[in-house]
Each structure stands twice: as C-alpha cells, then as structure tokens.
Scaffold this active site. Structure first.
Site, PDB file in Angstrom:
ATOM      1  N   LYS A 207      82.192  -1.587  41.274  1.00 15.07           N
ATOM      2  CA  LYS A 207      81.166  -0.741  40.648  1.00 15.07           C
ATOM      3  C   LYS A 207      81.287  -0.816  39.123  1.00 15.07           C
ATOM      4  O   LYS A 207      80.322  -1.042  38.422  1.00 15.07           O
ATOM      5  CB  LYS A 207      81.328   0.696  41.152  1.00 15.07           C
ATOM      6  N   GLU A 213      92.911  -4.524  39.774  1.00 22.41           N
ATOM      7  CA  GLU A 213      93.211  -5.321  40.974  1.00 22.41           C
ATOM      8  C   GLU A 213      92.119  -6.359  41.217  1.00 22.41           C
ATOM      9  O   GLU A 213      92.387  -7.541  41.476  1.00 22.41           O
ATOM     10  CB  GLU A 213      93.315  -4.412  42.210  1.00 22.41           C
ATOM     11  N   GLY A 267      81.640   5.015  44.847  1.00 22.96           N
ATOM     12  CA  GLY A 267      82.264   3.829  45.438  1.00 22.96           C
ATOM     13  C   GLY A 267      82.496   3.968  46.928  1.00 22.96           C
ATOM     14  O   GLY A 267      82.214   3.054  47.717  1.00 22.96           O
ATOM     15  N   ARG A 268      82.969   5.120  47.346  1.00 21.76           N
ATOM     16  CA  ARG A 268      83.307   5.301  48.771  1.00 21.76           C
ATOM     17  C   ARG A 268      82.072   5.554  49.635  1.00 21.76           C
ATOM     18  O   ARG A 268      82.183   5.764  50.829  1.00 21.76           O
ATOM     19  CB  ARG A 268      84.342   6.413  48.922  1.00 21.76           C
ATOM     20  N   HIS A 384     100.485   4.833  72.984  1.00 16.96           N
ATOM     21  CA  HIS A 384     101.845   4.328  73.161  1.00 16.96           C
ATOM     22  C   HIS A 384     102.639   4.421  71.870  1.00 16.96           C
ATOM     23  O   HIS A 384     103.678   3.771  71.725  1.00 16.96           O
ATOM     24  CB  HIS A 384     101.796   2.886  73.675  1.00 16.96           C
ATOM     25  N   LYS A 504      96.605   4.930  37.247  1.00 21.29           N
ATOM     26  CA  LYS A 504      96.085   3.612  36.828  1.00 21.29           C
ATOM     27  C   LYS A 504      96.454   3.355  35.379  1.00 21.29           C
ATOM     28  O   LYS A 504      96.905   2.270  35.008  1.00 21.29           O
ATOM     29  CB  LYS A 504      94.551   3.614  36.906  1.00 21.29           C
TER      30      LYS A 504
HETATM   31  O1  F6P Z   1      90.457   4.414  43.369  1.00 25.84           O
HETATM   32  C1  F6P Z   1      89.521   4.837  42.449  1.00 25.84           C
HETATM   33  C2  F6P Z   1      88.248   4.059  42.533  1.00 25.84           C
HETATM   34  O2  F6P Z   1      87.487   4.404  41.428  1.00 25.84           O
HETATM   35  C3  F6P Z   1      87.457   4.304  43.822  1.00 25.84           C
HETATM   36  O3  F6P Z   1      86.739   5.472  43.809  1.00 25.84           O
HETATM   37  C4  F6P Z   1      86.631   3.083  43.895  1.00 25.84           C
HETATM   38  O4  F6P Z   1      86.066   2.912  45.159  1.00 25.84           O
HETATM   39  C5  F6P Z   1      87.672   2.042  43.541  1.00 25.84           C
HETATM   40  O5  F6P Z   1      88.457   2.660  42.532  1.00 25.84           O
HETATM   41  C6  F6P Z   1      87.129   0.725  43.059  1.00 25.84           C
HETATM   42  O6  F6P Z   1      86.345   0.874  41.921  1.00 25.84           O
HETATM   43  P1  F6P Z   1      85.372  -0.268  41.435  1.00 25.84           P
HETATM   44  O7  F6P Z   1      84.347  -0.473  42.488  1.00 25.84           O
HETATM   45  O8  F6P Z   1      84.776   0.233  40.164  1.00 25.84           O
HETATM   46  O9  F6P Z   1      86.181  -1.509  41.225  1.00 25.84           O
END
Ligand code: F6P
Length: 540
Positions: A207, A213, A267-268, A384, A504
């Site tokens: 987003k 990452e 995002g979620r 299990h 972060k």
């Molecule tokens: O973990 C925090 C967060 O902002 C989430 O809400 C989001 O889904 C994720 O990092 C990834 O963010 P982006 O889509 O901006 O890379």
C-alpha cells in the site's frame, strides 16, 4: 454512545444476566427448551449459522442487542457504508465495502466517484490477468508466465495467500502463485527455488511502497531476474500494486503496470481489491468477481438485517459476551477444510491489528478487555493437537467451527468423515460426558475423573454448501464485520495500527549496530546491548 459503556444500564444488565447464566449447563438449556436449536440459527447468503451451542439464551441475545443499540451500532454501520471518516486517528473513510459494490451502485466520497474508480481498477486488473492467463503477456524471452510471485507483507500478503490456498482448485490457467513476505532470506530463497526467471512474474504489493520487508525482497527478486535476463527484462516481469505511484516509479516499475487503490482501504481489508491481483491471475477475473459478489451479499446482510437476525452482529456480540463477561481471552477458528489452512492466520491480522487497542477513538482508556486473540488450525489436525485443552482444560475457549457440505473432490467418503468429526467435536464440547456415564461404562473409579468431559464449552457452527469464490468472500466479509461490531462496542478505532510503528522504526535504528566494527552505543537498553554483542560474536 459517548462515555464509558461499562457505566450503561445495558452493560449492568448483561453483568447481572451473566451471574445467573454462568452456572448453567448447556445440557440444561437444551433440556428446558426443545425449540432452542431451531431458533438459534441465522442464514446469511449461503452461510448457515447454528449458535444453539453458545452459553446464551434468547434473553442474552436481547440484552446484547440492546447494548448494540445503545452504542449506536446501526448509525456506525451507516457511517462506514456512507464513507464518513470513521478512522479518526488517520482522518480517513473506511470503505473496503466499496471494493465489492456492483457497477450500478452510486457512492461519491470526498468528491471521488468511488464506484467508477473501483471498477476502473478491476477492469485494468482483469485485462492484465486475462493477458497473463491467455499467454498473450510474454516474458522478456517470449515465454509465457507460469508462476506469479506476490511480494508483500501483512495485508499485502495474508489475504491473497490465504485466498489462493482456499481457491487453488479453481486455478485453471496453469499459472501458479507463490507468496514471499518475510525479511528472513529463507523465504525468498525457498520461493525462488525451482523457478525459471523467463516464466516468472513478480507482483510487488505494498500500500505504502515503503515497507522494508517488501522492498528488500523486491530488490532481491529484481537482482535475481536481472542476473539471468538483463535489465531490460524488468518491465516484463515486474508489476506493482500500491497507492503510491511515485515510490513505484522510483523503484523502477513502469506505472502503466501499476494497479492502484486508495487510502480508504486498510491493508488488512484489501485483498478484494488490487492486492488480490495474484489471486485473480490464478483463478481468473470471473471467479474473482464471484468472490466480490459473495462479499457484497454479506455486506448487504450486515447493513440491512435486524440485529437479532444479523450474523456478523450476533457473532460480534457473542465475542463481547465471552471476552468481557466470561473473561475468555481467545477465540479458536476451526475450519474443517484443508484449503482454509491459512484462514486463521489471515484472521489474526484482520482481527488483532484492528481491535488490539487500549484507548478509545477519543483517546481515553477502554475500561474492559479488547481484542480477542484469534487462533486455530484446520480440523481434524487440531483435534490431534490442542483439542485436549478445549475439552478438558481449565480455560474457556469459545470456538467457531466452519464446514462445507460438498468437497471439491471426494475420495472414498472422506468428506463425510471430515464433517462427522466437526459435528462430533461440537457436540462433545457442549454436552461432555458425566462421571456417572463414564462409571456406567465400567471405568475403574480412580480413572473416572480423568475421563470426565465437563462440556459446556461454547461453539458456533457455520455451514456452507461448498468452498467457492463466493462462499470465501462471504466468510471473509462476515469476519470483517464481526471486527466492526466488536470495535464499535469498545468504542475504538479498528482501522489504524499505530502499535506496529515503533518496532519498525527501532529495527531501522538498530540494524547498523549489528554490523558495525565499533562497540555498540546508543542502544535502547542494557539487555538489547548484551544481545547485540552476543550476536556479533556469534556472527564472527
Ligand atoms: O504491519 C503494519 C502494516 O502497515 C499492515 O497494516 C500492512 O498490511 C502491512 O504493514 C504492509 O503494509 P504495506 O502494504 O504498506 O507494505
């Protein structure tokens, strides 16, 4: 409601009712009320909910519904669907429900024709997905794409990854999807293994397009591709999904090959929009739209059904009932479907990043426990592993069981066995087995206490005809709205996530200390400093 919900007469009435009901057994409730099972059901779209095995009566539901009315849930739902800025800490509308509005709908928010924009992106995604699926889109060497690798994390990974696993039986164009999220190098290394750069397409999904990452993994993927095919190959093998065109261009991806969304999609809550591109390529635009229609069915149900017959409202209120009155800390979600093996992980972000808050929207503390801890595994694997604790442990773990009548493909009656296990578990959890019943089977007296099954363990069962794109959309929308109901009762902003920011930033600050030649300085605390020293020694 403005102010502390726990001071309301509705909350007090629930507290009193809890005192009366807490000692009652489900066995008694069923014996006293033969009509209970028939009454305690709701249908929404293709989903059938049986909540008769909940530790609740008609009176409980009435009191919970009164609580929902008291907090103005109806008005809050209207506010979300109407595009009001209910994400107060970020001053944003919350409009994931607009991602699945039909083309004929109308919604203009903050001067933006939301429906037109959503459908323009869907069309762009569909055209691209069709080109990849039909093999018209070719890689740099002229070969068609065989694997799409989605690079993203959190909401930019969990949704499409979960849904791809759920719907992989519908992936019919010979294009497989893989998902890379972790900054652990093992993730991308493992996922690149066996891939041919010439037939691989990377979808960089973020987003913000600033997430460490994702950008790190994307750079590694880019280097892997360029090493094999050269710099010119990038435009044929990288596309982006983001709200941030400037950053996409800066990374070197042609913004013609970017699929956008908007800051009013969290995002979620985003995989039913452009973040679902990898899924759409795998299952095709038509199936993707069936999924959106499934979402929309539950949106409409949530928006219009009376609370006592409203599935997300009832399930959200029951969450409040256990969390805040019984003191339950977790909710297990147990899909009797191997295809839904990533569903609990997906729900963890959806629910816990949304409702893991301790202040209300106005910044004052929430006076009660918030944020149920969601967890689970597909049945029967869970049986299990951890069901022992569910049946005989000291903790109360309310659970949602999810089952389907029809498998995609059956073998030797296995699907009926799977369903028999679901039904047996919920019945055993509710009704248990008494000491007398166990003794009557000839069990030695000293063993009887070990075998007693206390029962009275509450469950809901959701039954759907078949796991399809539509029913998956329905299930996801159901849980999205459960989150909304709970967040509304607690008065929190379910749509921000400030709690993940500090860690972060600290990781960025800390990283240089791990590789520096100098003695570590400026670290946040003595324990961290000691661990940095030890890590450096071990790294050599
Ligand atoms: O973990 C925090 C967060 O902002 C989430 O809400 C989001 O889904 C994720 O990092 C990834 O963010 P982006 O889509 O901006 O890379």
């Amino acid at each position: 409601m403005n102010g502390d919900i726990t001071q309301s007469q509705e909350w007090a009435a629930l507290g009193k009712h809890h005192e009366e009901l807490a000692g009652r057994q489900l066995r008694e409730l069923f014996a006293e009320d033969p009509g209970r099972a028939g009454r305690m059901t709701v249908t929404a779209g293709d989903l059938f909910l049986d909540y008769a095995k909940q530790r609740a009566t008609g009176e409980t539901i009435d009191l919970l519904v009164a609580l929902a009315e008291r907090v103005g849930l109806r008005e809050r739902i209207a506010a979300m669907f109407g595009g009001e800025h209910i994400n107060v800490s970020e001053d944003r509308a919350v409009l994931h429900v607009a991602l699945r509005l039909p083309r004929s709908a109308e919604l203009v928010v903050d001067g933006q024709d939301v429906v037109a924009d959503v459908h323009a992106v869907l069309e762009k995604m569909s055209a691209f997905a069709d080109r990849v699926r039909s093999k018209e889109w070719k890689g740099a060497t002229g070969k068609p794409i065989e694997t799409v690798v989605n690079i993203g994390i959190g909401g930019s990974d969990l949704g499409p990854a979960m849904a791809y696993e759920a719907l992989r039986d519908y992936a019919d164009a010979g294009v497989a999807a893989r998902f890379v999220s972790n900054i652990d190098p093992a993730d991308i290394t493992g996922n690149l293994a066996g891939l041919d750069p010439a037939t691989t397409l990377f979808v960089v999904s973020s987003k913000t397009f600033t997430t460490l990452e994702t950008l790190t993994n994307a750079r590694v993927a880019r280097a892997w591709l360029v090493e094999a095919l050269g710099e010119d190959a990038v435009s044929k093998h990288f596309v982006a999904v983001s709200t941030n065109a400037a950053k996409v261009a800066e990374f070197g991806i042609d913004t013609d090959n970017m699929f956008g969304f908007w800051d009013w999609v969290g995002g979620r809550y985003s995989y039913d929009g452009a973040i679902g591109l990898s899924l759409m390529i795998a299952i095709g635009p038509e199936r993707f739209r069936e999924m959106l229609a499934g979402f929309h069915t539950i949106d409409e149900h949530f928006r219009t059904a009376p609370f006592e017959a409203n599935m997300p409202v009832l399930m959200g209120l029951l969450g409040i009932w256990y969390n805040d009155f019984f003191g339950a800390e977790t909710r297990a979600v147990l899909p009797y479907s191997q295809r839904l093996h990533r569903f609990p992980a997906y729900l963890q972000q959806l629910t816990m990043e949304s409702n893991g808050k301790s202040v209300r929207a106005d910044g004052t503390p929430v006076p009660v426990a918030t944020g149920e801890i969601f967890w689970g595994e597909p049945g029967t694997n869970g049986q299990h592993a951890f069901y022992q604790l569910l049946h005989q442990g000291t903790r109360l773990v309310p659970a949602d069981f999810i089952g389907f009548a029809e498998p995609f493909e059956d073998r030797e009656g296995m699907h009926d066995q799977l369903t028999a296990n679901l039904l047996a578990q919920t019945s055993a959890l509710a009704f248990g087995k008494t000491a007398d019943e166990i003794a009557a089977e000839g069990t030695p007296p000293e063993i009887v206490p070990h075998k007693v099954m206390p029962g009275n363990r509450p469950t809901s069962t959701i039954l759907a005809p078949k796991l399809t794109p539509s029913t998956l959309g329905q299930l996801v929308a159901l849980y999205e709205h459960i989150v909304f109901v709970e967040g509304t009762i607690w008065g929190i902003d379910s749509f921000d996530q400030w709690g993940v920011e500090l860690g972060k930033k600290m990781a960025l600050d800390l990283a240089p200390a791990l590789t520096s030649e100098d003695p570590p300085t400026g670290l946040p605390d003595a324990s961290t400093e000691q661990l940095v020293r030890r890590y450096r020694e071990l790294r050599g």
